[in-house]
Design a protein around this motif. Structure first.
Motif, short mmCIF file in Angstrom:
data_model
loop_
_atom_site.label_atom_id
_atom_site.label_comp_id
_atom_site.label_asym_id
_atom_site.label_seq_id
_atom_site.Cartn_x
_atom_site.Cartn_y
_atom_site.Cartn_z
N LYS A 75 -17.23 46.05 4.64
CA LYS A 75 -17.24 45.45 3.31
C LYS A 75 -15.93 45.75 2.59
N ILE A 76 -15.46 46.98 2.70
CA ILE A 76 -14.18 47.37 2.10
C ILE A 76 -13.05 46.55 2.73
N ALA A 77 -13.09 46.42 4.06
CA ALA A 77 -12.04 45.71 4.79
C ALA A 77 -11.95 44.25 4.39
N ASP A 78 -13.08 43.65 4.03
CA ASP A 78 -13.07 42.23 3.65
C ASP A 78 -12.32 42.00 2.35
N GLY A 79 -12.30 42.99 1.47
CA GLY A 79 -11.67 42.81 0.18
C GLY A 79 -10.21 43.20 0.13
N ILE A 80 -9.63 43.52 1.27
CA ILE A 80 -8.23 43.99 1.31
C ILE A 80 -7.29 42.86 1.73
N ALA A 81 -6.15 42.80 1.06
CA ALA A 81 -5.10 41.84 1.43
C ALA A 81 -3.86 42.62 1.85
N VAL A 82 -3.35 42.33 3.04
CA VAL A 82 -2.12 42.97 3.51
C VAL A 82 -1.13 41.89 3.94
N LYS A 83 0.13 42.15 3.65
CA LYS A 83 1.18 41.20 4.00
C LYS A 83 1.93 41.67 5.24
N ASP A 111 -14.24 35.77 21.34
CA ASP A 111 -13.64 34.51 20.89
C ASP A 111 -14.53 33.64 20.01
N ARG A 112 -15.81 34.03 19.79
CA ARG A 112 -16.66 33.21 18.92
C ARG A 112 -17.31 34.00 17.78
N THR A 113 -17.65 35.25 18.02
CA THR A 113 -18.23 36.07 16.95
C THR A 113 -17.16 36.33 15.89
N THR A 114 -17.49 36.04 14.63
CA THR A 114 -16.50 36.22 13.56
C THR A 114 -16.86 37.40 12.66
N TYR A 115 -15.84 37.94 12.02
CA TYR A 115 -15.97 39.06 11.09
C TYR A 115 -15.23 38.71 9.81
N SER A 116 -15.75 39.17 8.69
CA SER A 116 -15.10 38.96 7.39
C SER A 116 -14.15 40.12 7.13
N ILE A 160 -12.65 35.73 10.93
CA ILE A 160 -11.83 35.72 12.15
C ILE A 160 -12.54 36.40 13.31
N THR A 161 -12.10 36.07 14.51
CA THR A 161 -12.62 36.68 15.73
C THR A 161 -11.72 37.84 16.14
#
Length: 236
Positions: A58-66, A106-111, A117-118
Motif C-alpha cells: 500500500k505504501i509502495a503504491d503511493g510513491i512516485a520516483v523519477k 507476465d499477467r498478474t498485476t500489482y499497484s 504493472i506486472t
C-alpha cells in the motif's frame, strides 16, 4: 504571491514523497530482516499474518520516483519487485514453484508507484531498458532456488550501487557458476543464456563479464554451457 504559493506546495509535496519513500525503505528492511534467512523466505509465517506485507505494498503504491533520481529509482523498483514476488507466492500458497501459477510474471498485476504493472514490466521496462545494467539479474529474486539469494535487508539509495556490486560478486564466485578446470569448461545459470545480450554489451564476451567479478579468473578458452534452472520455491 502565486510563485511563493506554488513553491510552498511543491516543497510540501516533495517532503511528503521523500518521507514516504524513506518509510518504505525502512519498513521493507524490517520485513526482510524478520522473514528472510540464508536467501530463503518464511512464507508460512507471512501467510498466517499478511498485514505487514499488504501495508508495504500500500505504501509502495503511493510513491512516485523519477528515473533521473537513479539511486532512489533503482532501490524502489528492486525492492518493489522482490516484495511483489513474495505477495504473488503468498496469494497462491502453498505452492511448489512460482511457475505453478499461470501468468505469475507476465499477467498478474500489482499497484506500485501509481501504476498497474506486472513483474516483467518492472524487470524489463523499468529497470533493464532504462539502465542497461546486467547486475539487476543478481538482485531481482523470482521466488525460486535458481534465482540469486534474497538478502534480508532492503536495497537502499545510499548503498544500492555497492549492493548491486556485492551481489554480483557473490553470485559469480558462488553457485551461479560451476567450473571444471580439468575439462576446461564452465557452466553458468540459464539466466546468462536467457539474457545473453545483457552480459555481452559493448562487445565483451560472457567470460569477460564473469571475470570482472571473479576472484579466480576463467580462461578465455574455456567452453561455456548452462545448467538447468531450479524453479523450486525458495522457502525456508
Amino acid at each position: 504571491m502565486k510563485v511563493y504559493s506554488f513553491l510552498i506546495a511543491f516543497l510540501i509535496t516533495f517532503s511528503a514523497t521523500a518521507q514516504d519513500l524513506d518509510f518504505f525503505f525502512t519498513q521493507t528492511n524490517s520485513f526482510l530482516e524478520k522473514h528472510v534467512a540464508n536467501g530463503k523466505v518464511d512464507y508460512t509465517t507471512i501467510k498466517k499474518n499478511q498485514s505487514e506485507l499488504d501495508e508495504l505494498l500500500k505504501i509502495a503504491d503511493g510513491i512516485a520516483v523519477k528515473v533521473t533520481d537513479a539511486n532512489n529509482y533503482k532501490s524502489f523498483w528492486i525492492n518493489a519487485y522482490n516484495i511483489s514476488v513474495i505477495k504473488g507466492i503468498i496469494d497462491n500458497y502453498p505452492t511448489k514453484s512460482p511457475l505453478d501459477t499461470s501468468g505469475f510474471f507476465d499477467r498478474t498485476t500489482y499497484s506500485l508507484g501509481g501504476k498497474e504493472i506486472t513483474l516483467n514490466d518492472i524487470e524489463h521496462k523499468l529497470l533493464r531498458a532504462k539502465f542497461k545494467d546486467a547486475r539487476f539479474h543478481f538482485v531481482l529474486v523470482c521466488g525460486a532456488i535458481g534465482c540469486p539469494p534474497l538478502i534480508n535487508e532492503a536495497y537502499m539509495p545510499n548503498k544500492v550501487e555497492a549492493q548491486l556490486e556485492s551481489q554480483t560478486i557473490k553470485a559469480l564466485n558462488g553457485n551461479f557458476l560451476k567450473v571444471n578446470t580439468k575439462k576446461k569448461k564452465v557452466e553458468a545459470s540459464e539466466i546468462m543464456k536467457w539474457y545473453k545480450e545483457d552480459f555481452t554489451m559493448n562487445g565483451i564476451t560472457e567470460i569477460d563479464f564473469i571475470n570482472k567479478y571473479r576472484t579466480e579468473k576463467i580462461p578465455s578458452n574455456f567452453k561455456l554451457t548452462y545448467f538447468t534452472y531450479n524453479w523450486n520455491l525458495n522457502k525456508q
